[in-house]
Motif scaffolding. Structure first.
Motif, PDB file in Angstrom:
ATOM      1  N   GLY A  34      39.619  44.231  38.122  1.00  0.00           N
ATOM      2  CA  GLY A  34      41.036  43.895  38.089  1.00  0.00           C
ATOM      3  C   GLY A  34      41.340  42.838  37.063  1.00  0.00           C
ATOM      4  N   GLY A  35      42.618  42.501  36.935  1.00  0.00           N
ATOM      5  CA  GLY A  35      43.006  41.383  36.090  1.00  0.00           C
ATOM      6  C   GLY A  35      42.521  40.085  36.702  1.00  0.00           C
ATOM      7  N   GLN A  36      42.383  39.057  35.871  1.00  0.00           N
ATOM      8  CA  GLN A  36      41.815  37.796  36.356  1.00  0.00           C
ATOM      9  C   GLN A  36      42.620  37.216  37.512  1.00  0.00           C
ATOM     10  OE1 GLN A  36      38.796  36.527  35.068  1.00  0.00           O
ATOM     11  NE2 GLN A  36      39.007  35.456  37.024  1.00  0.00           N
ATOM     12  N   ARG A  37      43.939  37.310  37.436  1.00  0.00           N
ATOM     13  CA  ARG A  37      44.776  36.772  38.508  1.00  0.00           C
ATOM     14  C   ARG A  37      44.463  37.438  39.836  1.00  0.00           C
ATOM     15  NH1 ARG A  37      49.648  39.007  40.041  1.00  0.00           N
ATOM     16  NH2 ARG A  37      50.986  37.721  41.381  1.00  0.00           N
ATOM     17  N   LEU A  38      44.272  38.741  39.840  1.00  0.00           N
ATOM     18  CA  LEU A  38      43.981  39.457  41.080  1.00  0.00           C
ATOM     19  C   LEU A  38      42.571  39.158  41.573  1.00  0.00           C
ATOM     20  CD1 LEU A  38      45.621  42.928  40.301  1.00  0.00           C
ATOM     21  CD2 LEU A  38      46.592  40.997  41.558  1.00  0.00           C
ATOM     22  N   LEU A  39      41.621  39.082  40.673  1.00  0.00           N
ATOM     23  CA  LEU A  39      40.239  38.756  41.068  1.00  0.00           C
ATOM     24  C   LEU A  39      40.176  37.387  41.737  1.00  0.00           C
ATOM     25  CD1 LEU A  39      38.289  40.011  37.911  1.00  0.00           C
ATOM     26  CD2 LEU A  39      38.299  41.075  40.180  1.00  0.00           C
ATOM     27  N   ASP A  40      40.989  36.451  41.235  1.00  0.00           N
ATOM     28  CA  ASP A  40      40.966  35.089  41.773  1.00  0.00           C
ATOM     29  C   ASP A  40      41.484  35.012  43.208  1.00  0.00           C
ATOM     30  OD1 ASP A  40      39.903  34.179  39.416  1.00  0.00           O
ATOM     31  OD2 ASP A  40      41.796  33.420  38.604  1.00  0.00           O
ATOM     32  N   PHE A  41      42.201  36.041  43.666  1.00  0.00           N
ATOM     33  CA  PHE A  41      42.676  36.047  45.057  1.00  0.00           C
ATOM     34  C   PHE A  41      41.504  36.199  46.052  1.00  0.00           C
ATOM     35  CE2 PHE A  41      47.051  37.708  43.623  1.00  0.00           C
ATOM     36  CZ  PHE A  41      47.652  36.455  43.806  1.00  0.00           C
ATOM     37  N   PHE A  42      40.338  36.677  45.570  1.00  0.00           N
ATOM     38  CA  PHE A  42      39.227  37.011  46.485  1.00  0.00           C
ATOM     39  C   PHE A  42      37.928  36.339  46.047  1.00  0.00           C
ATOM     40  CE2 PHE A  42      42.318  40.454  46.245  1.00  0.00           C
ATOM     41  CZ  PHE A  42      42.711  40.565  47.570  1.00  0.00           C
ATOM     42  N   PRO A  43      37.894  34.998  46.066  1.00  0.00           N
ATOM     43  CA  PRO A  43      36.684  34.302  45.589  1.00  0.00           C
ATOM     44  C   PRO A  43      35.473  34.531  46.489  1.00  0.00           C
ATOM     45  CG  PRO A  43      38.213  32.759  46.622  1.00  0.00           C
ATOM     46  CD  PRO A  43      38.942  34.071  46.513  1.00  0.00           C
ATOM     47  N   GLU A  44      35.702  34.898  47.762  1.00  0.00           N
ATOM     48  CA  GLU A  44      34.590  35.031  48.708  1.00  0.00           C
ATOM     49  C   GLU A  44      33.850  36.359  48.585  1.00  0.00           C
ATOM     50  OE1 GLU A  44      37.803  37.421  50.587  1.00  0.00           O
ATOM     51  OE2 GLU A  44      37.673  35.640  49.305  1.00  0.00           O
ATOM     52  N   VAL A  45      34.407  37.312  47.874  1.00  0.00           N
ATOM     53  CA  VAL A  45      33.785  38.633  47.779  1.00  0.00           C
ATOM     54  C   VAL A  45      32.581  38.563  46.845  1.00  0.00           C
ATOM     55  CG1 VAL A  45      34.109  41.050  47.108  1.00  0.00           C
ATOM     56  CG2 VAL A  45      35.956  39.808  48.278  1.00  0.00           C
ATOM     57  N   GLN A  46      31.411  38.873  47.385  1.00  0.00           N
ATOM     58  CA  GLN A  46      30.168  38.831  46.608  1.00  0.00           C
ATOM     59  C   GLN A  46      29.960  40.199  45.962  1.00  0.00           C
ATOM     60  OE1 GLN A  46      28.355  35.891  46.288  1.00  0.00           O
ATOM     61  NE2 GLN A  46      30.217  35.152  47.311  1.00  0.00           N
ATOM     62  N   ALA A  47      30.545  40.392  44.825  1.00  0.00           N
ATOM     63  CA  ALA A  47      30.443  41.680  44.126  1.00  0.00           C
ATOM     64  C   ALA A  47      30.368  41.429  42.629  1.00  0.00           C
ATOM     65  CB  ALA A  47      31.661  42.549  44.444  1.00  0.00           C
ATOM     66  N   GLU A  48      29.848  42.418  41.917  1.00  0.00           N
ATOM     67  CA  GLU A  48      29.921  42.373  40.459  1.00  0.00           C
ATOM     68  C   GLU A  48      31.406  42.414  40.070  1.00  0.00           C
ATOM     69  OE1 GLU A  48      28.963  45.253  36.624  1.00  0.00           O
ATOM     70  OE2 GLU A  48      28.069  45.714  38.579  1.00  0.00           O
ATOM     71  N   ARG A  49      31.796  41.524  39.193  1.00  0.00           N
ATOM     72  CA  ARG A  49      33.215  41.434  38.826  1.00  0.00           C
ATOM     73  C   ARG A  49      33.426  41.903  37.389  1.00  0.00           C
ATOM     74  NH1 ARG A  49      36.542  37.594  41.982  1.00  0.00           N
ATOM     75  NH2 ARG A  49      35.476  37.455  43.997  1.00  0.00           N
ATOM     76  N   ILE A  50      34.401  42.781  37.223  1.00  0.00           N
ATOM     77  CA  ILE A  50      34.748  43.287  35.892  1.00  0.00           C
ATOM     78  C   ILE A  50      36.218  43.003  35.655  1.00  0.00           C
ATOM     79  CG2 ILE A  50      34.912  45.304  34.397  1.00  0.00           C
ATOM     80  CD1 ILE A  50      32.621  46.546  35.975  1.00  0.00           C
ATOM     81  N   ARG A  51      36.491  42.237  34.633  1.00  0.00           N
ATOM     82  CA  ARG A  51      37.877  41.877  34.318  1.00  0.00           C
ATOM     83  C   ARG A  51      38.503  42.933  33.400  1.00  0.00           C
ATOM     84  NH1 ARG A  51      40.253  39.386  30.031  1.00  0.00           N
ATOM     85  NH2 ARG A  51      42.217  38.271  30.428  1.00  0.00           N
ATOM     86  N   ILE A  52      39.696  43.381  33.767  1.00  0.00           N
ATOM     87  CA  ILE A  52      40.437  44.315  32.914  1.00  0.00           C
ATOM     88  C   ILE A  52      41.341  43.509  31.988  1.00  0.00           C
ATOM     89  CG2 ILE A  52      42.200  46.110  32.849  1.00  0.00           C
ATOM     90  CD1 ILE A  52      41.134  47.204  35.422  1.00  0.00           C
ATOM     91  N   GLY A  53      41.118  43.661  30.697  1.00  0.00           N
ATOM     92  CA  GLY A  53      41.954  42.987  29.702  1.00  0.00           C
ATOM     93  C   GLY A  53      42.683  43.999  28.843  1.00  0.00           C
ATOM     94  N   ALA A  54      42.577  43.827  27.533  1.00  0.00           N
ATOM     95  CA  ALA A  54      43.297  44.712  26.616  1.00  0.00           C
ATOM     96  C   ALA A  54      42.668  46.102  26.542  1.00  0.00           C
ATOM     97  CB  ALA A  54      43.341  44.087  25.229  1.00  0.00           C
ATOM     98  N   LYS A  55      41.341  46.205  26.696  1.00  0.00           N
ATOM     99  CA  LYS A  55      40.644  47.482  26.523  1.00  0.00           C
ATOM    100  C   LYS A  55      40.527  48.214  27.861  1.00  0.00           C
ATOM    101  CE  LYS A  55      38.083  45.763  22.529  1.00  0.00           C
ATOM    102  NZ  LYS A  55      36.748  45.516  21.924  1.00  0.00           N
ATOM    103  N   VAL A  56      41.671  48.624  28.388  1.00  0.00           N
ATOM    104  CA  VAL A  56      41.711  49.234  29.720  1.00  0.00           C
ATOM    105  C   VAL A  56      40.896  50.517  29.769  1.00  0.00           C
ATOM    106  CG1 VAL A  56      43.227  50.227  31.469  1.00  0.00           C
ATOM    107  CG2 VAL A  56      43.965  48.213  30.177  1.00  0.00           C
ATOM    108  N   ASP A  57      41.114  51.410  28.812  1.00  0.00           N
ATOM    109  CA  ASP A  57      40.421  52.705  28.845  1.00  0.00           C
ATOM    110  C   ASP A  57      38.912  52.553  28.713  1.00  0.00           C
ATOM    111  OD1 ASP A  57      42.230  55.146  29.046  1.00  0.00           O
ATOM    112  OD2 ASP A  57      43.327  53.913  27.631  1.00  0.00           O
ATOM    113  N   GLU A  58      38.484  51.569  27.948  1.00  0.00           N
ATOM    114  CA  GLU A  58      37.042  51.345  27.789  1.00  0.00           C
ATOM    115  C   GLU A  58      36.413  50.941  29.128  1.00  0.00           C
ATOM    116  OE1 GLU A  58      34.519  48.000  25.477  1.00  0.00           O
ATOM    117  OE2 GLU A  58      35.880  49.187  24.196  1.00  0.00           O
ATOM    118  N   VAL A  59      37.110  50.063  29.852  1.00  0.00           N
ATOM    119  CA  VAL A  59      36.609  49.629  31.163  1.00  0.00           C
ATOM    120  C   VAL A  59      36.592  50.797  32.139  1.00  0.00           C
ATOM    121  CG1 VAL A  59      37.094  48.165  33.160  1.00  0.00           C
ATOM    122  CG2 VAL A  59      37.327  47.236  30.842  1.00  0.00           C
TER     123      VAL A  59
END
Length: 419
Positions: A34-59
């Motif tokens: 997700g976007g960084q703002r959304l990821l920051d809502f869930f700091p307790e989740v122990q998961a690999e985190r992938i930030r979606i930025g400008a290269k949406v299709d690549e992600v």
């Protein structure tokens, strides 16, 4: 669940906006996207985190390659199906491999804060898009909701609409809804044009009076007198009957790119733009006075997808996109050079149409077409219009015009002559 990508809509209040089911899925995630703002809502989740930025299709393509390996959860703002990530995700992942749990969308929050029903609103997004045709899309609508971005901000939107003469709207700007800087502002477009607005915003436009018609009444072959023309030398305009025939020969589609060379008053450009509602028209004119006349006619007939190009063709044609149709109403003595470029750049199954008044221009056009290997045909059009003669009716002839159509030869299975 591991064989699917879970798309979870997140509201303005973050984790508190989720249902127990949605929250449980997020907490089980092995890959959280997700976007960084959304990821920051869930700091307790122990998961690999992938930030979606400008290269949406690549992600998203990389997620599709990992489908079935781990539980992938994609966080989206509000309703992922409304100007959200779903459309992009489905370009990479089969529909049956996507599960979606939507949340309240930004538009629902915005209309709730504005205390306005939204079932009769039009919804537009300029997020990551050009605003070139925004006035055309807003025109004729009493209630509009716009999704913005940092470049296409509410201030930039207001400036664009005011330049197009669309000042009959009041604006409601909803900023950082549910956040610490939440603010609801009702203002005029003039005031909005100078406002600094929080990057998280939704813009609502409400007509202040009678909504102007989205389209002026139009049928092919508008009378010459409805167009502004150069005075006292009136007449630099393609006569309506010739215009209709030439437009038919051009075989314009709704998404065509059209060059109008020697545009004069812009009458052909304007009627071509009415036919190519999703295309682009380039009105190429060398005379500075006529250029301003064309711009005035373009504004009056509300065809913002006509670009006026002040140059003497063939100069400047190299900067234009490849055309589907080329109309030559005036060559300025450069007929062969113009046709050489048009023939090289014309996208199949495009047409070139030349209007010639003199035998000399006809000969030059046809000779060039032959030399360029273009299939072609010419028709001589003689028009007479009725006029009163005492209590009777007589006819007055207009100058005859040669209409020459050229095209690249096609395969035997395709039509080779203009319809």
């Amino acid at each position: 669940m591991a064989g699917t990508i879970q798309v979870i809509g997140v509201g303005n209040e973050g984790r508190e906006s989720l249902t127990p089911r949605a929250l449980a899925i997020v907490q089980q995630a092995e890959v959280l996207v997700g976007g960084q703002r959304l990821l920051d809502f869930f700091p307790e989740v122990q998961a690999e985190r992938i930030r979606i930025g400008a290269k949406v299709d690549e992600v998203l393509a990389s997620l599709a390659a990992r489908l079935g390996e781990k539980l992938i959860v994609v966080l989206a703002t509000g309703d992922p199906n409304f100007f959200g990530i779903t459309r992009a995700l489905l370009r990479h992942v089969p529909r049956e491999s996507v599960e979606i749990l939507p949340n309240l969308s930004a538009l629902q929050w915005a209309f709730a804060k504005a205390r306005e029903p939204w079932d009769d609103a039009a919804f537009l997004s300029v997020h990551g898009r050009t605003m070139e045709r925004l006035p055309e899309l807003v025109m004729g609508k009493a209630k509009v909701c716009l999704f913005t971005d940092e470049a296409n901000s509410p201030a930039a939107i207001a400036q664009t609409l005011l330049r197009a003469g669309l000042d009959g709207y009041r604006a409601i700007v909803c900023e950082d809804l549910g956040g610490p800087r939440e603010r609801i502002t009702e203002t005029t477009l003039g005031a909005l044009a100078g406002m600094d607005v929080h990057p998280l915003n939704t813009l609502i436009l409400l007509a202040t009076g009678e909504v102007p018609a989205a389209e002026l009444a139009w049928a092919p072959g508008l009378p010459e007198e409805v167009f502004d023309q150069r005075k006292p030398k009136v007449g630099l305009i393609t006569k309506r009957e010739i215009r209709v025939l030439s437009l038919a020969r051009l075989a314009i589609r709704s998404d065509s790119v059209i060059w109008d060379i020697g545009a004069g008053s812009g009458s052909v450009s304007i009627e071509a733009a009415k036919l190519a509602s999703r295309g682009r028209v380039f009105a190429v004119e060398k005379n500075a006075e006529d250029v301003e006349i064309i711009r005035g006619n373009v504004a009056r007939f509300r065809v913002p997808h006509v670009d006026v190009v002040h140059t003497k063709a063939p100069d400047g044609l190299e900067a234009l996109p490849d055309p589907d149709a080329v109309f030559v109403g005036g060559s300025g003595g450069a007929m062969r050079e113009i046709l050489e470029i048009a023939a090289t750049r014309l996208r199949p199954p495009g047409r070139i149409v030349v209007n010639a008044i003199t035998l000399d221009n006809l000969h030059e056009a046809v000779t060039a077409m032959r030399d360029l290997g273009l299939a072609h045909e010419a028709i001589l059009v003689s028009i007479a219009r009725s006029k009163p003669l005492l209590s009777m009716m007589s006819f007055e002839a207009l100058n005859p015009v040669y209409v020459v159509t050229a095209w690249h030869e096609t395969s035997p299975s395709e039509p080779t002559r203009p319809a």
